[in-house]
Design a protein around this motif. Structure first.
Motif, short mmCIF file in Angstrom:
data_model
loop_
_atom_site.label_atom_id
_atom_site.label_comp_id
_atom_site.label_asym_id
_atom_site.label_seq_id
_atom_site.Cartn_x
_atom_site.Cartn_y
_atom_site.Cartn_z
N ALA A 53 0.92 -1.30 0.08
CA ALA A 53 0.11 -0.11 -0.11
C ALA A 53 0.86 1.32 -0.06
CB ALA A 53 -1.11 0.11 1.34
N HIS A 54 2.12 1.25 0.47
CA HIS A 54 3.01 2.37 0.35
C HIS A 54 4.04 2.32 -0.37
CE1 HIS A 54 1.09 2.18 4.67
NE2 HIS A 54 0.49 3.38 4.00
N GLY A 55 3.84 1.45 -1.64
CA GLY A 55 4.85 1.56 -2.52
C GLY A 55 6.09 0.71 -2.45
N TRP A 56 5.94 -0.21 -1.62
CA TRP A 56 7.19 -1.40 -1.46
C TRP A 56 6.68 -2.67 -1.98
CZ3 TRP A 56 11.92 -0.41 1.50
CH2 TRP A 56 12.13 0.87 1.83
N GLY A 57 7.10 -3.02 -3.06
CA GLY A 57 6.59 -4.11 -3.78
C GLY A 57 7.86 -5.23 -4.05
N GLN A 58 7.57 -5.93 -5.15
CA GLN A 58 8.61 -7.04 -5.32
C GLN A 58 8.57 -7.94 -4.13
OE1 GLN A 58 12.21 -5.38 -7.57
NE2 GLN A 58 11.20 -3.70 -7.39
N GLY A 59 7.65 -8.12 -3.52
CA GLY A 59 7.71 -8.85 -2.10
C GLY A 59 7.85 -10.24 -2.19
N TRP A 60 8.34 -10.86 -0.97
CA TRP A 60 8.55 -12.41 -0.83
C TRP A 60 8.58 -12.79 0.48
CZ3 TRP A 60 12.55 -12.60 2.70
CH2 TRP A 60 13.48 -11.73 2.76
N ARG A 61 8.13 -14.02 0.55
CA ARG A 61 8.20 -14.71 1.89
C ARG A 61 9.41 -15.64 2.13
NH1 ARG A 61 2.07 -16.21 3.36
NH2 ARG A 61 1.15 -14.23 2.73
N ASN A 62 10.18 -15.59 3.03
CA ASN A 62 11.27 -16.52 3.10
C ASN A 62 11.93 -16.34 4.49
OD1 ASN A 62 13.31 -18.46 2.86
ND2 ASN A 62 13.76 -17.96 0.73
N GLY A 63 13.24 -16.51 4.43
CA GLY A 63 13.91 -16.19 5.99
C GLY A 63 15.08 -15.08 5.51
N ILE A 64 16.00 -15.17 6.18
CA ILE A 64 17.39 -14.18 5.84
C ILE A 64 18.29 -15.07 5.66
CG2 ILE A 64 18.62 -12.25 6.98
CD1 ILE A 64 16.27 -11.58 8.96
N HIS A 65 19.00 -14.79 4.62
CA HIS A 65 20.20 -15.46 4.08
C HIS A 65 21.22 -15.47 5.16
CE1 HIS A 65 18.98 -15.81 0.29
NE2 HIS A 65 18.85 -14.68 0.10
N GLY A 66 21.93 -16.66 5.33
CA GLY A 66 22.93 -16.79 6.34
C GLY A 66 24.43 -16.28 6.02
N ALA A 152 24.97 5.62 -3.24
CA ALA A 152 24.97 6.87 -3.21
C ALA A 152 23.93 7.49 -4.32
CB ALA A 152 26.27 7.75 -3.32
N ALA A 153 23.54 6.78 -5.33
CA ALA A 153 22.80 7.15 -6.39
C ALA A 153 21.38 6.56 -6.22
CB ALA A 153 23.36 6.86 -7.60
N VAL A 154 21.11 5.80 -5.27
CA VAL A 154 19.76 5.18 -4.94
C VAL A 154 18.71 6.21 -4.37
CG1 VAL A 154 18.59 3.44 -3.63
CG2 VAL A 154 20.54 3.00 -4.49
N PRO A 155 17.70 6.38 -5.04
CA PRO A 155 16.69 7.40 -4.70
C PRO A 155 16.07 7.08 -3.35
CG PRO A 155 15.74 5.93 -6.30
CD PRO A 155 17.09 5.79 -6.30
N LEU A 156 15.55 8.07 -2.57
CA LEU A 156 15.07 7.92 -1.24
C LEU A 156 13.53 7.19 -1.58
CD1 LEU A 156 15.25 11.18 0.74
CD2 LEU A 156 16.49 8.75 1.13
N PRO A 157 13.08 6.46 -0.86
CA PRO A 157 11.54 5.77 -1.26
C PRO A 157 10.69 6.75 -1.20
CG PRO A 157 12.79 4.65 0.96
CD PRO A 157 13.44 5.83 0.33
N ARG A 158 9.60 6.81 -1.77
CA ARG A 158 8.60 7.71 -1.66
C ARG A 158 7.71 7.63 -0.44
NH1 ARG A 158 8.06 5.18 -7.03
NH2 ARG A 158 8.98 6.53 -8.46
N ALA A 159 7.82 6.61 0.27
CA ALA A 159 6.96 6.55 1.78
C ALA A 159 7.72 5.46 2.35
CB ALA A 159 5.68 6.34 1.11
N ASP A 160 7.27 5.76 3.97
CA ASP A 160 7.62 4.78 4.80
C ASP A 160 6.67 3.47 4.59
OD1 ASP A 160 6.86 3.37 7.53
OD2 ASP A 160 8.39 5.13 8.38
N PRO A 161 7.36 2.42 4.58
CA PRO A 161 6.74 1.09 4.25
C PRO A 161 5.71 0.62 5.18
CG PRO A 161 9.01 0.56 5.25
CD PRO A 161 8.77 2.20 5.15
N LEU A 162 5.52 1.26 6.40
CA LEU A 162 4.55 1.09 7.26
C LEU A 162 3.45 1.96 7.50
CD1 LEU A 162 6.00 -0.62 10.56
CD2 LEU A 162 4.40 -1.64 8.87
N PRO A 168 7.67 7.72 9.83
CA PRO A 168 9.22 8.51 10.19
C PRO A 168 10.11 8.28 9.30
CG PRO A 168 8.52 6.47 11.75
CD PRO A 168 7.44 6.76 10.64
N LEU A 169 10.19 7.41 8.66
CA LEU A 169 11.25 7.13 7.52
C LEU A 169 11.63 8.37 6.92
CD1 LEU A 169 12.01 4.31 5.36
CD2 LEU A 169 12.00 6.57 4.20
N ARG A 170 10.84 9.25 6.00
CA ARG A 170 11.26 10.51 5.39
C ARG A 170 12.14 11.12 6.32
NH1 ARG A 170 10.98 10.51 -0.18
NH2 ARG A 170 10.87 12.51 0.03
#
Length: 175
Positions: A53-66, A152-162, A168-170
């Motif tokens: 809903a806040h523009g954070w897509g390309q989602g996945w469900r899994n764990g965290i790489h070791g 350094a070239a990565v743009p700021l997200p448009r919104a806080d993911p939550l 508070p992210l911005r």
């Protein structure tokens, strides 16, 4: 989300360690207990819906790489839907943090991370802001100066993911 309350994230800034670029100006954000997952039949869906809903897509469900890795072309959000984990953030010399169901962690581009340990039921939902481009690098797989320049070239997200525009992210990530 927690009914009626916005969680203020803990902010941790990591220095470049010569192998993992981290992010020189944007801190890691840790939202403790931000999502009420206890009574949810599908806790992962709570994170997917909020992030999407806040523009954070390309989602996945899994764990965290070791293994230690980082992203040079995008920021990342991790929602802990079930279980708990100990995660090292900030590269080989970084800081280990415990995360558990209901927590959300926002990693600025370049931030090294790896799972140190986890409960057997760990389930993580990950996503990326729609204005980034996914990649996954390990220290030594990319020229360090190129990694630093890409981060350094990565743009700021448009919104806080939550919390969207009101989150508070911005504020925490103002350059």
């Amino acid at each position: 989300m927690r009914a009626g309350k916005q969680v203020t994230p803990q902010a941790i800034l990591f220095d470049d360690d010569g192998e993992t670029p981290n992010n020189p100006s944007l801190p890691l954000l840790v939202y403790r207990g931000a999502v009420e997952v206890e009574s949810a039949t599908d806790p992962a869906a709570l994170f997917e819906n909020a992030f999407g809903a806040h523009g954070w897509g390309q989602g996945w469900r899994n764990g965290i790489h070791g293994f230690l890795h980082f992203h040079t072309r995008t920021h990342e959000v991790l929602g802990i839907a079930r279980g708990r984990a100990r995660v090292q953030f900030g590269g080989a010399g970084g800081q280990e943090l415990d995360v558990e169901a209901g927590d959300v962690v926002v990693l600025p581009a370049g931030t090294g991370h790896r799972r140190v340990s986890a409960s057997a039921d760990l389930l993580v939902v990950g996503a990326y802001p729609d204005n980034g481009g996914f990649d996954q690098r390990r220290p030594g797989e990319i020229d360090h100066a190129s990694a630093v320049a890409a981060v350094a070239a990565v743009p700021l997200p448009r919104a806080d993911p939550l919390y969207g525009q009101a989150g508070p992210l911005r504020e925490k990530w103002m350059r």
